[in-house]
Design a protein around this motif. Structure first.
Motif, PDB file in Angstrom:
ATOM      1  N   TRP A 260       0.780  -1.237   0.000  1.00  7.12           N
ATOM      2  CA  TRP A 260       0.000   0.000   0.000  1.00  7.12           C
ATOM      3  C   TRP A 260       0.813   1.288   0.000  1.00  7.12           C
ATOM      4  O   TRP A 260       0.377   2.273  -0.601  1.00  7.12           O
TER       5      TRP A 260
ATOM      6  N   PRO B 213       4.257   3.490  -4.909  1.00  5.15           N
ATOM      7  CA  PRO B 213       3.674   4.269  -6.005  1.00  5.15           C
ATOM      8  C   PRO B 213       2.692   3.444  -6.836  1.00  5.15           C
ATOM      9  O   PRO B 213       1.685   3.971  -7.319  1.00  5.15           O
TER      10      PRO B 213
ATOM     11  N   TYR C 291      -0.737   3.512  -5.186  1.00  2.78           N
ATOM     12  CA  TYR C 291      -1.420   4.793  -5.391  1.00  2.78           C
ATOM     13  C   TYR C 291      -1.905   4.942  -6.830  1.00  2.78           C
ATOM     14  O   TYR C 291      -2.958   5.523  -7.073  1.00  2.78           O
ATOM     15  N   GLU C 292      -1.156   4.400  -7.758  1.00  5.77           N
ATOM     16  CA  GLU C 292      -1.580   4.469  -9.157  1.00  5.77           C
ATOM     17  C   GLU C 292      -2.764   3.543  -9.414  1.00  5.77           C
ATOM     18  O   GLU C 292      -3.708   3.908 -10.103  1.00  5.77           O
TER      19      GLU C 292
ATOM     20  N   PRO D 200      -5.890   4.900  -5.766  1.00  6.30           N
ATOM     21  CA  PRO D 200      -5.502   5.971  -4.844  1.00  6.30           C
ATOM     22  C   PRO D 200      -6.413   6.101  -3.627  1.00  6.30           C
ATOM     23  O   PRO D 200      -5.969   6.492  -2.563  1.00  6.30           O
TER      24      PRO D 200
ATOM     25  N   ALA E  92      -5.470   3.132  -1.259  1.00  3.11           N
ATOM     26  CA  ALA E  92      -4.113   3.407  -0.781  1.00  3.11           C
ATOM     27  C   ALA E  92      -4.132   4.549   0.232  1.00  3.11           C
ATOM     28  O   ALA E  92      -3.440   4.485   1.259  1.00  3.11           O
ATOM     29  N   GLY E  93      -4.964   5.544  -0.021  1.00  2.00           N
ATOM     30  CA  GLY E  93      -5.048   6.678   0.900  1.00  2.00           C
ATOM     31  C   GLY E  93      -5.494   6.261   2.292  1.00  2.00           C
ATOM     32  O   GLY E  93      -4.828   6.572   3.283  1.00  2.00           O
TER      33      GLY E  93
ATOM     34  N   ASN F  50      -3.017   3.775   4.085  1.00  2.00           N
ATOM     35  CA  ASN F  50      -1.790   4.407   4.570  1.00  2.00           C
ATOM     36  C   ASN F  50      -2.041   5.411   5.688  1.00  2.00           C
ATOM     37  O   ASN F  50      -1.221   5.552   6.588  1.00  2.00           O
TER      38      ASN F  50
END
Length: 186
Positions: A60, A63, A66-67, A70, A73-74, A77
């Motif tokens: 997570w 990059p 996030y790609e 997102p 992942a947001g 994290n």
């Protein structure tokens, strides 16, 4: 009081990981991704076991994560994580609290604090340990229409029978079925 739910993946024959310990067999499509993203709107804490934590911590924060997604992942994290571990006490993927013993009591205390729901992602053996304590209010099991034949059973290590009451069923277009249960502890 906040609610705690556990979200698990399983094959149709009851395995949460294949014989190699992988969950690569689980099919992901846009409908599942939408469901995953929506979970972030309702939670503010994530609970997991060490193995799941290490797996998620390797993906997570990257990059690529996030790609690819997102939104997930947001929240993966940014949200506080509580990790059951007797061997880890710190990790750069934060914010993280490690609990060696008494996880059920720790989560029970978190439930009394103001906030959104608490989610247990993956961590099937941890869920098996927590379910009998009454700390988990809802069990969400998504069944992938694949038979693995062997692997690690979902909820392996559950001590004895645990009655559940089905509260919802949702079918996905790709064949997934999300079964939602409430434990009916005495």
């Amino acid at each position: 009081m906040r609610s705690v739910y556990a979200f698990l993946l399983t094959s149709v024959d009851g395995y949460h990981a294949d014989a190699d310990g992988s969950t690569e067999w689980f099919t992901v499509d846009e409908e599942f991704e939408e469901y995953s993203r929506s979970q972030g709107d309702h939670i503010d804490t994530i609970v997991m076991g060490r193995v799941t934590f290490e797996l998620m911590a390797s993906y997570w924060p990257t990059p690529e994560a996030y790609e690819a997604d997102p939104v997930v992942a947001g929240f993966m994290n940014d949200l506080p994580k509580v990790v059951a571990s007797r061997t880890m006490t710190e990790h750069p993927w934060g914010p993280t609290t490690f609990v060696a013993d008494g996880l059920a009591d720790h989560v029970r205390e978190l439930k009394t604090a103001p906030g959104k729901d608490i989610a247990v992602f993956g961590s099937s053996s941890l869920v098996a340990e927590l379910l009998p304590t009454g700390v988990i209010d809802e069990l969400r099991v998504i069944v992938d229409p694949v038979a693995l034949g062997s692997g690690t059973p979902v909820l392996a290590g559950l001590a004895g029978p645990l009655p559940l009451r089905r509260t919802d069923v949702r079918s996905f277009a790709n064949g997934h079925v999300l079964l939602t249960y409430a434990p009916t502890l005495p």
